[in-house]
Design a protein around this motif. Sequence first.
Motif, PDB file in Angstrom:
ATOM      1  N   GLY A 155       0.820  -1.217   0.000  1.00 47.26           N
ATOM      2  CA  GLY A 155       0.000   0.000   0.000  1.00 47.26           C
ATOM      3  C   GLY A 155       0.850   1.261   0.000  1.00 47.26           C
ATOM      4  N   LYS A 156       0.188   2.410   0.113  1.00 51.30           N
ATOM      5  CA  LYS A 156       0.915   3.673   0.192  1.00 51.30           C
ATOM      6  C   LYS A 156       1.613   3.759   1.550  1.00 51.30           C
ATOM      7  N   LYS A 157       2.688   4.530   1.591  1.00 46.88           N
ATOM      8  CA  LYS A 157       3.453   4.646   2.835  1.00 46.88           C
ATOM      9  C   LYS A 157       2.575   5.247   3.951  1.00 46.88           C
ATOM     10  N   ASN A 158       2.576   4.586   5.081  1.00 44.70           N
ATOM     11  CA  ASN A 158       1.841   5.020   6.282  1.00 44.70           C
ATOM     12  C   ASN A 158       0.317   5.082   6.092  1.00 44.70           C
ATOM     13  N   ALA A 159      -0.189   4.450   5.048  1.00 44.08           N
ATOM     14  CA  ALA A 159      -1.640   4.450   4.822  1.00 44.08           C
ATOM     15  C   ALA A 159      -2.253   3.153   5.395  1.00 44.08           C
ATOM     16  N   ASN A 160      -3.468   2.805   4.929  1.00 47.06           N
ATOM     17  CA  ASN A 160      -4.243   1.742   5.589  1.00 47.06           C
ATOM     18  C   ASN A 160      -3.523   0.394   5.653  1.00 47.06           C
ATOM     19  N   THR A 161      -2.924  -0.027   4.531  1.00 46.44           N
ATOM     20  CA  THR A 161      -2.278  -1.352   4.516  1.00 46.44           C
ATOM     21  C   THR A 161      -1.094  -1.375   5.488  1.00 46.44           C
ATOM     22  N   ASP A 162      -0.307  -0.302   5.490  1.00 53.26           N
ATOM     23  CA  ASP A 162       0.820  -0.219   6.439  1.00 53.26           C
ATOM     24  C   ASP A 162       0.313  -0.360   7.876  1.00 53.26           C
ATOM     25  N   ALA A 194      -1.993  -6.090   0.893  1.00 54.48           N
ATOM     26  CA  ALA A 194      -2.028  -5.351  -0.378  1.00 54.48           C
ATOM     27  C   ALA A 194      -3.386  -4.699  -0.555  1.00 54.48           C
ATOM     28  N   PRO A 195      -3.393  -3.449  -1.067  1.00 55.61           N
ATOM     29  CA  PRO A 195      -4.673  -2.811  -1.354  1.00 55.61           C
ATOM     30  C   PRO A 195      -5.340  -3.422  -2.577  1.00 55.61           C
ATOM     31  N   VAL A 196      -6.649  -3.388  -2.579  1.00 54.62           N
ATOM     32  CA  VAL A 196      -7.400  -3.814  -3.762  1.00 54.62           C
ATOM     33  C   VAL A 196      -7.461  -2.642  -4.731  1.00 54.62           C
ATOM     34  N   TYR A 197      -6.974  -2.881  -5.965  1.00 50.62           N
ATOM     35  CA  TYR A 197      -7.143  -1.934  -7.065  1.00 50.62           C
ATOM     36  C   TYR A 197      -7.945  -2.680  -8.130  1.00 50.62           C
ATOM     37  N   VAL A 198      -9.147  -2.239  -8.382  1.00 49.49           N
ATOM     38  CA  VAL A 198     -10.029  -2.872  -9.372  1.00 49.49           C
ATOM     39  C   VAL A 198     -10.205  -4.368  -9.074  1.00 49.49           C
ATOM     40  N   LEU A 199     -10.777  -4.629  -7.940  1.00 50.30           N
ATOM     41  CA  LEU A 199     -11.210  -5.969  -7.486  1.00 50.30           C
ATOM     42  C   LEU A 199     -10.100  -6.919  -7.047  1.00 50.30           C
ATOM     43  N   GLN A 200      -8.857  -6.622  -7.422  1.00 50.98           N
ATOM     44  CA  GLN A 200      -7.755  -7.539  -7.095  1.00 50.98           C
ATOM     45  C   GLN A 200      -6.630  -6.789  -6.407  1.00 50.98           C
ATOM     46  N   SER A 215      -6.068  -8.224   2.745  1.00 51.39           N
ATOM     47  CA  SER A 215      -6.497  -7.505   1.555  1.00 51.39           C
ATOM     48  C   SER A 215      -7.238  -6.254   2.024  1.00 51.39           C
ATOM     49  N   VAL A 216      -6.874  -5.083   1.490  1.00 50.04           N
ATOM     50  CA  VAL A 216      -7.425  -3.822   1.993  1.00 50.04           C
ATOM     51  C   VAL A 216      -8.209  -3.126   0.876  1.00 50.04           C
ATOM     52  N   GLY A 217      -9.480  -2.862   1.134  1.00 47.60           N
ATOM     53  CA  GLY A 217     -10.309  -2.243   0.099  1.00 47.60           C
ATOM     54  C   GLY A 217     -11.118  -1.082   0.638  1.00 47.60           C
ATOM     55  N   GLY A 218     -11.470  -0.172  -0.249  1.00 48.41           N
ATOM     56  CA  GLY A 218     -12.256   0.992   0.158  1.00 48.41           C
ATOM     57  C   GLY A 218     -13.742   0.702   0.252  1.00 48.41           C
ATOM     58  N   ALA A 219     -14.237  -0.194  -0.609  1.00 48.29           N
ATOM     59  CA  ALA A 219     -15.684  -0.411  -0.715  1.00 48.29           C
ATOM     60  C   ALA A 219     -16.271  -1.077   0.519  1.00 48.29           C
ATOM     61  N   SER A 220     -17.523  -0.690   0.833  1.00 52.55           N
ATOM     62  CA  SER A 220     -18.159  -1.328   1.993  1.00 52.55           C
ATOM     63  C   SER A 220     -18.772  -2.674   1.631  1.00 52.55           C
ATOM     64  N   ASN A 249     -18.316  -7.436  -2.439  1.00 50.15           N
ATOM     65  CA  ASN A 249     -18.216  -7.793  -3.858  1.00 50.15           C
ATOM     66  C   ASN A 249     -17.313  -6.853  -4.655  1.00 50.15           C
ATOM     67  N   TRP A 250     -16.939  -5.707  -4.099  1.00 48.39           N
ATOM     68  CA  TRP A 250     -15.963  -4.838  -4.769  1.00 48.39           C
ATOM     69  C   TRP A 250     -14.528  -5.168  -4.359  1.00 48.39           C
ATOM     70  N   THR A 251     -14.389  -6.206  -3.538  1.00 49.21           N
ATOM     71  CA  THR A 251     -13.041  -6.680  -3.172  1.00 49.21           C
ATOM     72  C   THR A 251     -12.991  -8.188  -3.424  1.00 49.21           C
ATOM     73  N   SER A 252     -13.829  -8.634  -4.392  1.00 49.02           N
ATOM     74  CA  SER A 252     -14.129 -10.068  -4.517  1.00 49.02           C
ATOM     75  C   SER A 252     -12.926 -10.974  -4.767  1.00 49.02           C
TER      76      SER A 252
HETATM   77  C1  LIG Z   1      -6.802   2.710  -8.807  1.00 48.61           C
HETATM   78  C2  LIG Z   1      -7.557   2.299  -7.575  1.00 48.61           C
HETATM   79  C3  LIG Z   1      -8.511   1.321  -7.677  1.00 48.61           C
HETATM   80  C4  LIG Z   1      -9.227   0.903  -6.563  1.00 48.61           C
HETATM   81  N1  LIG Z   1     -10.139  -0.099  -6.710  1.00 48.61           N
HETATM   82  C5  LIG Z   1     -10.817  -0.531  -5.622  1.00 48.61           C
HETATM   83  C6  LIG Z   1     -11.760  -1.609  -5.742  1.00 48.61           C
HETATM   84  O1  LIG Z   1     -11.977  -2.178  -6.812  1.00 48.61           O
HETATM   85  N2  LIG Z   1     -12.395  -2.012  -4.633  1.00 48.61           N
HETATM   86  C7  LIG Z   1     -12.194  -1.418  -3.423  1.00 48.61           C
HETATM   87  O2  LIG Z   1     -12.809  -1.854  -2.448  1.00 48.61           O
HETATM   88  N3  LIG Z   1     -11.307  -0.407  -3.276  1.00 48.61           N
HETATM   89  C8  LIG Z   1     -10.610   0.049  -4.337  1.00 48.61           C
HETATM   90  N4  LIG Z   1      -9.702   1.081  -4.195  1.00 48.61           N
HETATM   91  C9  LIG Z   1      -9.493   1.687  -2.861  1.00 48.61           C
HETATM   92  C10 LIG Z   1      -8.246   1.175  -2.130  1.00 48.61           C
HETATM   93  O3  LIG Z   1      -8.254  -0.219  -2.030  1.00 48.61           O
HETATM   94  C11 LIG Z   1      -8.175   1.759  -0.720  1.00 48.61           C
HETATM   95  O4  LIG Z   1      -8.093   3.167  -0.824  1.00 48.61           O
HETATM   96  C12 LIG Z   1      -7.030   1.260   0.115  1.00 48.61           C
HETATM   97  O5  LIG Z   1      -7.131   1.767   1.421  1.00 48.61           O
HETATM   98  C13 LIG Z   1      -5.669   1.643  -0.433  1.00 48.61           C
HETATM   99  O6  LIG Z   1      -4.642   1.086   0.381  1.00 48.61           O
HETATM  100  P1  LIG Z   1      -3.585   2.032   1.136  1.00 48.61           P
HETATM  101  O7  LIG Z   1      -4.391   3.015   1.945  1.00 48.61           O
HETATM  102  O8  LIG Z   1      -2.805   1.126   2.004  1.00 48.61           O
HETATM  103  O9  LIG Z   1      -2.731   2.660   0.088  1.00 48.61           O
HETATM  104  C14 LIG Z   1      -8.983   1.517  -5.300  1.00 48.61           C
HETATM  105  C15 LIG Z   1      -8.022   2.528  -5.205  1.00 48.61           C
HETATM  106  C16 LIG Z   1      -7.315   2.919  -6.327  1.00 48.61           C
HETATM  107  C17 LIG Z   1      -6.252   3.993  -6.199  1.00 48.61           C
END
Ligand SMILES: Cc1cc2nc3c(=O)[nH]c(=O)nc-3n(C[C@H](O)[C@H](O)[C@H](O)COP(=O)(O)O)c2cc1C
Length: 328
Positions: free
Chosen positions: A9-16, A89-95, A149-154, A157-160
């Motif tokens: 993830g980004k430095k000092n952000a959620n995954t860290d 690892a953060p989820v970017y586009v479901l993975q 696995s760290v995702g933004g969506a509540s 299914n957006w972190t499937s």
């Molecule tokens: C390009 C991009 C795509 C993302 N896609 C998803 C997604 O598909 N599902 C989701 O739940 N969160 C998604 N997110 C949100 C990140 O997973 C979330 O902000 C996470 O906290 C990032 O990790 P970090 O804070 O450690 O960097 C996306 C963020 C970015 C920048």
Amino acid sequence: MNILGISFGKKNANTDILVKEALYGCREAAPDAEIRFVNTCSMNIGRCRGCGACSTALEKGKDNDCIFKDDFQELENQVRWADAIVLGAPVYVLQPVGQFKDFVDRFSCRHDYSAITWVLDKRRKGEMPGNADDYPMERLKKRTVSYISVGGASTENWTSMGTATLHLFGFPPMMKVMGNYNANSMGTIANPYLDDQLMDDMHEMGRRTVQGYADDSVEFFQSTAKPAGVCPVCHQRIITILPGTTRVECPICGIEGELSIENGAVHVEFSKEQQERARGTFKGLREHTVEIQGFGAICAPKIMKNKEKLDKLMKERIRNFDTAIQNK
Ligand SMILES: Cc1cc2nc3c(=O)[nH]c(=O)nc-3n(C[C@H](O)[C@H](O)[C@H](O)COP(=O)(O)O)c2cc1C
């Protein structure tokens, strides 16, 4: 004991924050351990070019290092050093973010327990060049791992495919998985420190990652706040349906199960025999090694038989593609 936290993830952000909290749990279980943390965000890890140099070197009696030099080696060396690993690892586009997969592609084949021991057995029997004792066995040493696995969506299914894809890191060297956690909802939690249950869970998963190393009675961590898995091996809930049958497969472990509906609810039964041939077991990995070793005997005669046809098609349709199609 050597313990490693890896955050993509980004430095000092959620995954860290989450990986580090798990490392606090590791520290509690292993007061004397050496603990390291790596954030990969600004590392330069290129893709596997499929050059095959690692496999060729192994066949020639050498170590199977990746010849493409960038920051990959630094992360690989940290993994080779570690006995217990927490990987987030953060989820970017479901993975998980693409850098994770680029790392896995270059790491996995060269740490495949079955493929490497296959070659080392042949070296011992004198059927392949090289001395088996010279091989750096820390590639295959015993390790435990937990995934976050760290995702933004509540919605889950957006972190499937988040946690499922993280499993690709540890199965080739047969790492023992002690937990996998879908830390979704970051968009509404705002900061992991504001969710006590989440932080407690990270702490406990970290503890078990250490405890499970020497003690097989320590169970895979299952949060009370998260739905349980369906596959008894990888604890994922993704299932491949084999159309026209009641059989299903776990796409992560490659094992077959039987689907039924009991009291209105879907149920999947994976037999003990199937569980024992999951991709992350020696048996499962060896099935694939044998398959790959058989490719040459099948393809070589096919290519020889069709040489003229293939040469013609390659010249006309591939090498002439630009003039025939693209630049026409
Ligand atoms: C390009 C991009 C795509 C993302 N896609 C998803 C997604 O598909 N599902 C989701 O739940 N969160 C998604 N997110 C949100 C990140 O997973 C979330 O902000 C996470 O906290 C990032 O990790 P970090 O804070 O450690 O960097 C996306 C963020 C970015 C920048």
